[in-house]
Design a protein around this motif. Sequence first.
Motif, PDB file in Angstrom:
ATOM      1  N   ALA A 111     -61.202 -91.320  -0.255  1.00 15.10           N
ATOM      2  CA  ALA A 111     -62.267 -91.323   0.744  1.00 15.10           C
ATOM      3  C   ALA A 111     -62.724 -92.759   0.964  1.00 15.10           C
ATOM      4  O   ALA A 111     -62.708 -93.581   0.052  1.00 15.10           O
ATOM      5  CB  ALA A 111     -63.431 -90.470   0.278  1.00 15.10           C
ATOM      6  N   GLN A 112     -63.102 -93.037   2.182  1.00 16.19           N
ATOM      7  CA  GLN A 112     -63.602 -94.361   2.550  1.00 16.19           C
ATOM      8  C   GLN A 112     -64.870 -94.161   3.366  1.00 16.19           C
ATOM      9  O   GLN A 112     -64.853 -93.467   4.381  1.00 16.19           O
ATOM     10  CB  GLN A 112     -62.548 -95.120   3.347  1.00 16.19           C
ATOM     11  CG  GLN A 112     -62.901 -96.548   3.630  1.00 16.19           C
ATOM     12  CD  GLN A 112     -61.729 -97.280   4.273  1.00 16.19           C
ATOM     13  OE1 GLN A 112     -60.765 -96.679   4.740  1.00 16.19           O
ATOM     14  NE2 GLN A 112     -61.832 -98.578   4.317  1.00 16.19           N
ATOM     15  N   ASN A 113     -65.954 -94.762   2.902  1.00 16.79           N
ATOM     16  CA  ASN A 113     -67.252 -94.618   3.564  1.00 16.79           C
ATOM     17  C   ASN A 113     -67.640 -93.144   3.738  1.00 16.79           C
ATOM     18  O   ASN A 113     -68.149 -92.738   4.779  1.00 16.79           O
ATOM     19  CB  ASN A 113     -67.267 -95.331   4.916  1.00 16.79           C
ATOM     20  CG  ASN A 113     -67.051 -96.814   4.770  1.00 16.79           C
ATOM     21  OD1 ASN A 113     -67.523 -97.425   3.803  1.00 16.79           O
ATOM     22  ND2 ASN A 113     -66.340 -97.411   5.705  1.00 16.79           N
ATOM     23  N   GLY A 114     -67.332 -92.351   2.708  1.00 17.05           N
ATOM     24  CA  GLY A 114     -67.714 -90.948   2.715  1.00 17.05           C
ATOM     25  C   GLY A 114     -66.820 -90.028   3.520  1.00 17.05           C
ATOM     26  O   GLY A 114     -67.072 -88.833   3.593  1.00 17.05           O
ATOM     27  N   LYS A 115     -65.774 -90.574   4.125  1.00 20.09           N
ATOM     28  CA  LYS A 115     -64.862 -89.752   4.919  1.00 20.09           C
ATOM     29  C   LYS A 115     -63.482 -89.767   4.275  1.00 20.09           C
ATOM     30  O   LYS A 115     -63.018 -90.795   3.789  1.00 20.09           O
ATOM     31  CB  LYS A 115     -64.755 -90.284   6.348  1.00 20.09           C
ATOM     32  CG  LYS A 115     -66.053 -90.168   7.121  1.00 20.09           C
ATOM     33  CD  LYS A 115     -65.886 -90.649   8.542  1.00 20.09           C
ATOM     34  CE  LYS A 115     -67.217 -90.540   9.268  1.00 20.09           C
ATOM     35  NZ  LYS A 115     -67.124 -91.006  10.642  1.00 20.09           N
ATOM     36  N   VAL A 116     -62.819 -88.619   4.297  1.00 22.51           N
ATOM     37  CA  VAL A 116     -61.480 -88.513   3.719  1.00 22.51           C
ATOM     38  C   VAL A 116     -60.519 -89.377   4.525  1.00 22.51           C
ATOM     39  O   VAL A 116     -60.387 -89.215   5.743  1.00 22.51           O
ATOM     40  CB  VAL A 116     -61.006 -87.048   3.680  1.00 22.51           C
ATOM     41  CG1 VAL A 116     -59.572 -86.970   3.198  1.00 22.51           C
ATOM     42  CG2 VAL A 116     -61.927 -86.222   2.790  1.00 22.51           C
ATOM     43  N   ALA A 117     -59.873 -90.326   3.842  1.00 24.41           N
ATOM     44  CA  ALA A 117     -58.936 -91.228   4.504  1.00 24.41           C
ATOM     45  C   ALA A 117     -57.492 -90.805   4.261  1.00 24.41           C
ATOM     46  O   ALA A 117     -56.605 -91.134   5.051  1.00 24.41           O
ATOM     47  CB  ALA A 117     -59.142 -92.662   3.996  1.00 24.41           C
ATOM     48  N   ASP A 118     -57.255 -90.089   3.169  1.00 24.43           N
ATOM     49  CA  ASP A 118     -55.904 -89.671   2.816  1.00 24.43           C
ATOM     50  C   ASP A 118     -56.019 -88.453   1.923  1.00 24.43           C
ATOM     51  O   ASP A 118     -56.814 -88.436   0.982  1.00 24.43           O
ATOM     52  CB  ASP A 118     -55.177 -90.813   2.085  1.00 24.43           C
ATOM     53  CG  ASP A 118     -53.683 -90.621   1.999  1.00 24.43           C
ATOM     54  OD1 ASP A 118     -53.172 -89.616   2.516  1.00 24.43           O
ATOM     55  OD2 ASP A 118     -53.019 -91.482   1.398  1.00 24.43           O
ATOM     56  N   ASP A 119     -55.238 -87.430   2.190  1.00 22.66           N
ATOM     57  CA  ASP A 119     -55.284 -86.206   1.403  1.00 22.66           C
ATOM     58  C   ASP A 119     -53.954 -85.488   1.577  1.00 22.66           C
ATOM     59  O   ASP A 119     -53.814 -84.613   2.433  1.00 22.66           O
ATOM     60  CB  ASP A 119     -56.454 -85.325   1.858  1.00 22.66           C
ATOM     61  CG  ASP A 119     -56.668 -84.121   0.953  1.00 22.66           C
ATOM     62  OD1 ASP A 119     -56.027 -84.042  -0.114  1.00 22.66           O
ATOM     63  OD2 ASP A 119     -57.484 -83.253   1.313  1.00 22.66           O
ATOM     64  N   ARG A 128     -55.781 -88.110  -2.981  1.00 27.50           N
ATOM     65  CA  ARG A 128     -56.928 -87.908  -2.089  1.00 27.50           C
ATOM     66  C   ARG A 128     -57.810 -89.138  -2.219  1.00 27.50           C
ATOM     67  O   ARG A 128     -58.197 -89.525  -3.315  1.00 27.50           O
ATOM     68  CB  ARG A 128     -57.704 -86.662  -2.472  1.00 27.50           C
ATOM     69  CG  ARG A 128     -58.911 -86.410  -1.586  1.00 27.50           C
ATOM     70  CD  ARG A 128     -59.643 -85.139  -2.016  1.00 27.50           C
ATOM     71  NE  ARG A 128     -60.960 -85.053  -1.442  1.00 27.50           N
ATOM     72  CZ  ARG A 128     -61.249 -84.518  -0.261  1.00 27.50           C
ATOM     73  NH1 ARG A 128     -60.282 -84.014   0.474  1.00 27.50           N
ATOM     74  NH2 ARG A 128     -62.488 -84.497   0.176  1.00 27.50           N
TER      75      ARG A 128
END
Length: 115
Positions: A20-28, A18
């Motif tokens: 996150a990039q810039n507060g958003k989930v990028a991969d999970d 998991r």
Amino acid sequence: LSHPAYSAAGCTISYHWRAAQNGKVADDKDYTLNLREVQDLAVMTQEQNQKQVDARNGQPAWQSQITPALFVLVAHRPKKVDNVFLFSDEQMANRVAKAMLHAVELCGGGNNEPF
């Protein structure tokens, strides 16, 4: 990285990643690394790894700074597919790389080119 599991019979390592990039989930999602496919392993800083990723993605001039320093173990597979494992300690990254290299060799992976 969470829920790591190793299958000696299947020569696989599975885990959940998991990010996150810039507060958003990028991969999970869940990943599986087939040790038979591993061509080679490399330990480096995450900054070095990111520079290589940026260059492959057409952005060789981009500069990343990772603080505090992180170390990565990169398992290179065919078609420029990499599995990356993060460590806060370089010695631990090297210890895991040594153990993984042994597992790769036992599973028949590695660079099998004659030259």
